[in-house]
Write an enzyme that holds these catalytic residues in place. Structure first.
Site, PDB file in Angstrom:
ATOM      1  N   GLN A 166      38.111  42.008  37.211  1.00  0.00           N
ATOM      2  CA  GLN A 166      38.368  41.621  38.610  1.00  0.00           C
ATOM      3  C   GLN A 166      37.774  40.255  38.930  1.00  0.00           C
ATOM      4  O   GLN A 166      38.307  39.509  39.743  1.00  0.00           O
ATOM      5  CB  GLN A 166      37.759  42.659  39.575  1.00  0.00           C
ATOM      6  N   ARG A 174      43.579  47.402  45.039  1.00  0.00           N
ATOM      7  CA  ARG A 174      42.257  47.972  44.727  1.00  0.00           C
ATOM      8  C   ARG A 174      41.242  47.282  45.622  1.00  0.00           C
ATOM      9  O   ARG A 174      41.577  46.351  46.345  1.00  0.00           O
ATOM     10  CB  ARG A 174      41.913  47.897  43.223  1.00  0.00           C
ATOM     11  N   ASP A 184      31.589  50.296  47.420  1.00  0.00           N
ATOM     12  CA  ASP A 184      32.632  51.324  47.504  1.00  0.00           C
ATOM     13  C   ASP A 184      32.187  52.526  48.325  1.00  0.00           C
ATOM     14  O   ASP A 184      33.010  53.221  48.909  1.00  0.00           O
ATOM     15  CB  ASP A 184      33.054  51.759  46.104  1.00  0.00           C
ATOM     16  N   ASN A 214      29.070  50.541  43.629  1.00  0.00           N
ATOM     17  CA  ASN A 214      29.984  49.398  43.523  1.00  0.00           C
ATOM     18  C   ASN A 214      30.420  49.319  42.061  1.00  0.00           C
ATOM     19  O   ASN A 214      29.986  50.107  41.209  1.00  0.00           O
ATOM     20  CB  ASN A 214      29.294  48.113  44.000  1.00  0.00           C
ATOM     21  N   LYS A 215      31.249  48.350  41.770  1.00  0.00           N
ATOM     22  CA  LYS A 215      31.816  48.186  40.431  1.00  0.00           C
ATOM     23  C   LYS A 215      30.772  48.288  39.326  1.00  0.00           C
ATOM     24  O   LYS A 215      29.670  47.755  39.463  1.00  0.00           O
ATOM     25  CB  LYS A 215      32.518  46.821  40.383  1.00  0.00           C
TER      26      LYS A 215
HETATM   27  O1  MRU Z   1      37.965  49.359  40.878  1.00  0.00           O
HETATM   28  P1  MRU Z   1      38.075  48.417  42.049  1.00  0.00           P
HETATM   29  O2  MRU Z   1      38.628  47.083  41.678  1.00  0.00           O
HETATM   30  O3  MRU Z   1      38.805  49.051  43.205  1.00  0.00           O
HETATM   31  O4  MRU Z   1      36.579  48.197  42.497  1.00  0.00           O
HETATM   32  C1  MRU Z   1      36.321  47.319  43.557  1.00  0.00           C
HETATM   33  C2  MRU Z   1      34.884  47.113  43.834  1.00  0.00           C
HETATM   34  O5  MRU Z   1      34.017  47.681  43.216  1.00  0.00           O
HETATM   35  C3  MRU Z   1      34.562  46.226  45.003  1.00  0.00           C
HETATM   36  O6  MRU Z   1      33.385  45.514  44.791  1.00  0.00           O
HETATM   37  C4  MRU Z   1      34.403  47.104  46.261  1.00  0.00           C
HETATM   38  O7  MRU Z   1      35.502  47.946  46.414  1.00  0.00           O
HETATM   39  C5  MRU Z   1      34.211  46.307  47.476  1.00  0.00           C
HETATM   40  S1  MRU Z   1      35.687  45.498  47.977  1.00  0.00           S
HETATM   41  C6  MRU Z   1      35.421  44.665  49.416  1.00  0.00           C
END
Ligand code: MRU
Length: 346
Positions: free
Chosen positions: A196, A46, A237, A247-248
């Site tokens: 995460q 991820r 993202d 982003n998350k």
């Molecule tokens: O759901 P995930 O764990 O894939 O989400 C990840 C994030 O939101 C990260 O902050 C983003 O992808 C940047 S990773 C360099």
């Protein structure tokens, strides 16, 4: 770094299983593109840049296994492989960027024999992985000067080596500042529901001996108010043309709290995370994940059975809260519309 997030080895794709960290450091092998698609969907891998690399390697595996007598049949089947990989997760644009790049390379070499096209696709996927590592280091070197000596940096989710081919974007900035000899500390939001921050960011920073303090998400505002946080750095993202950043989930709240407390909030991301075809963050598709991520913790129910749940995996931070977007080509500030266009040479 003492782990590999993803690599191509002996015509298989090897990934560290991020669902099992931090308890176990296990590497899974994927021999076909369906396995890679499942790994992306199931969060074995991820993080936006990492799933871009995984998708590209998935396309290469898929191309290798296509049985075709004609170019027409090969390309039809390759489109199908790409469609399946593209349906795994909707928000991180790097996934689509990786797939598109592979398709473009295949088409540009369409006059070659099928085995040559397969070999070119494998080489392209491996070079996407190697490039990502170089890009993260460049993001780090552009971002490190923004972190002052002695600073405490808050980050949300995991934008580290585990979310990229290695080194990380937000954590790349932190690593570069640390490598430059600055005595910095990191506060990591745990990042419910998938944790995460607790499971991945804390794990990889501790492995590198970078001082990290874990807090639950609802504590960030309090530490900001007490003056214990100097800046925030997060990953992305998808970044729209006006700088709005997905982003998350929880990133938006952190950005609003940072503004209230006059703390600079930075986004660190490669250019492959830009989606200049979208005018604003309103157009970014937001993934909704299964309710059990909210109702359960480590397999145990923490909510009454049958309760209604919402589980958006991402949110969008308006550009006006962002003090700078740190990319491999430099830091964009102020007028994001113009700055981001300039960055990609449009
Ligand atoms: O759901 P995930 O764990 O894939 O989400 C990840 C994030 O939101 C990260 O902050 C983003 O992808 C940047 S990773 C360099």
């Amino acid at each position: 770094m003492s782990f590999r997030t993803i690599e191509w080895r002996d015509d298989k794709v090897i990934m560290i299983d991020q669902t099992r960290l931090p308890a176990e450091e296990v590497y899974n092998e994927y021999a076909d593109f369906q396995g890679v698609a499942e790994a992306i969907r199931g969060m074995i891998i991820r993080g936006a840049p990492a799933i871009g690399v995984a998708a590209a390697m998935g396309v290469a595996l898929g191309a290798r296994d296509i049985i075709a007598d004609t170019h027409e049949s090969f390309f039809r089947q390759l489109d199908n492989v790409c469609d399946i990989l593209a349906r795994t997760r909707p928000t991180a644009v790097n996934l689509f960027w990786g797939i598109e790049r592979m398709k473009r390379v295949a088409r540009a070499n369409g006059d070659k024999d099928l085995n040559s096209i397969r070999a070119i696709l494998k080489a392209e996927a491996i070079s996407i992985e190697q490039e990502d590592l170089r890009i993260c280091r460049a993001i780090g070197s552009h971002g490190a000067p923004l972190i002052r000596e002695g600073a405490t940096v808050l980050t949300h989710c995991n934008a580290g080596g585990l979310a990229t081919a290695g080194y990380g974007t937000a954590l790349g900035v932190i690593r570069a500042a640390h490598e430059a000899g600055k005595k910095i500390r990191v506060f990591a939001d745990e990042t419910r529901p998938w944790l995460q921050g607790a499971r991945l960011t804390a794990w990889e920073l501790m492995k590198d001996n970078i001082p990290v303090t874990l807090i639950s998400d609802n504590m960030a505002g309090w530490f900001m108010k007490k003056g214990e946080i100097d800046c925030v750095v997060v990953g992305a993202d998808r970044i729209a043309a006006n700088g709005d950043t997905a982003n998350k989930i929880g990133t938006y709240s952190v950005a609003v709290l940072a503004r209230e407390n006059r703390i600079p909030f930075y986004v660190a991301a490669p250019i492959s995370t830009l989606d200049l075809s979208l005018r604003s963050g309103d157009e970014i598709p937001i993934e909704e994940r299964h309710s059990n991520e909210v109702t359960h913790l480590a397999g145990r129910a923490i909510a009454p059975e049958g309760v209604a749940v919402r589980n958006p995996a991402f949110d969008v931070t308006p550009a006006r809260y962002i003090a700078g977007i740190i990319t491999e080509k430099g830091v964009v500030r102020g007028d994001y519309e113009a700055g981001l266009k300039r960055l990609v040479g449009q």
